[in-house]
Design an enzyme around this catalytic site. Sequence first.
Site, PDB file in Angstrom:
ATOM      1  N   TYR A 132       0.851  -1.188   0.000  1.00 57.54           N
ATOM      2  CA  TYR A 132       0.000   0.000   0.000  1.00 57.54           C
ATOM      3  C   TYR A 132       0.885   1.234   0.000  1.00 57.54           C
ATOM      4  CZ  TYR A 132      -3.646   3.283   1.670  1.00 57.54           C
ATOM      5  OH  TYR A 132      -4.518   4.336   1.824  1.00 57.54           O
ATOM      6  N   LYS A 160      -1.855  -1.497  -3.710  1.00 53.17           N
ATOM      7  CA  LYS A 160      -2.825  -0.417  -3.676  1.00 53.17           C
ATOM      8  C   LYS A 160      -2.023   0.867  -3.869  1.00 53.17           C
ATOM      9  CE  LYS A 160      -6.131   1.994  -0.661  1.00 53.17           C
ATOM     10  NZ  LYS A 160      -6.720   2.066   0.709  1.00 53.17           N
TER      11      LYS A 160
END
Length: 294
Positions: A132, A160
């Site tokens: 992320y 992400k």
Amino acid sequence: MFGSVLTAMVTPFNDKLEIDYPAAAILARYLVENGTEGIVVAGTTGESPNLTGEEKLNLFTTVKEAVGDTCKVIAGVGTYSTRESVELAEKVSNQLDGIMAVVPYYSKPSQEGLYEHFKAIAAATDRPVMLYNIPGRTVINLLPSTVAKLAGIPNIVCIKEAAGSMDQVSELKKELPSTFAIYSGDDSLTLPMLSLGGAGIVSVASHLIGTQMQKMVAAFKAGDMEKALKWHLLLFPIFKGMFVATNPVPVKYLLNEVGIKAGGYRLPIVGPTQTEQAFLKELLTNIRNLPEEV
């Protein structure tokens, strides 16, 4: 891997600001019924820095038990401490579908430090790992070259990406193997990132408009660019409006407004101002007036 529309789920609290586990189970099932294919638990939207390790583990179990095999559940284990992140990753049940680890915040590690951090977390679990990257919150940007290096670790399978740069997404797509999935971390960039080969979205707005987001993604995947763009432009003010205050303040407020228990916020997060509340109530009217089709 995890689907096209994933929701970064809020963490419901009761009046004592304890985690409301029954409300979390209800919310998780609601999300599945409204377009969500995967739920990220205890991410930034879930106020992860304000949750204890024990609370996170209980929350992971609660959500997975609530949705069973109807939805993928990804456990947010990332912290600014590699040791804490590793310990949490080790304890995640193998019944969960994956883990997510954010770039360590505050400590500002080098790219080599980031590589070693994520490598250690991946080694602590047999679950698929989602990286992320959100430099707006962590300061440090996880560079495409580092992601490409991490992609060589078998269970690191997706990212992400929330740096907000389409150039960076292009570099990621160019550098990474075709099997490595790139998810948007910004609702408003879902369609642009799909056009660059993205796999989907880890969304905040899907708490309220998950069905419509699924329709946008489905239109894109069906090759109906005109319809996908119509959905994007229709939803765009909602994508942006739900960040009128620091996430997860607006989404929790809106969930409470529609009768889904999300509760309050743990300090240092506080609720929306009167001006923000008025804006969000108007935004909710727009959400309720969305058409079934475009």
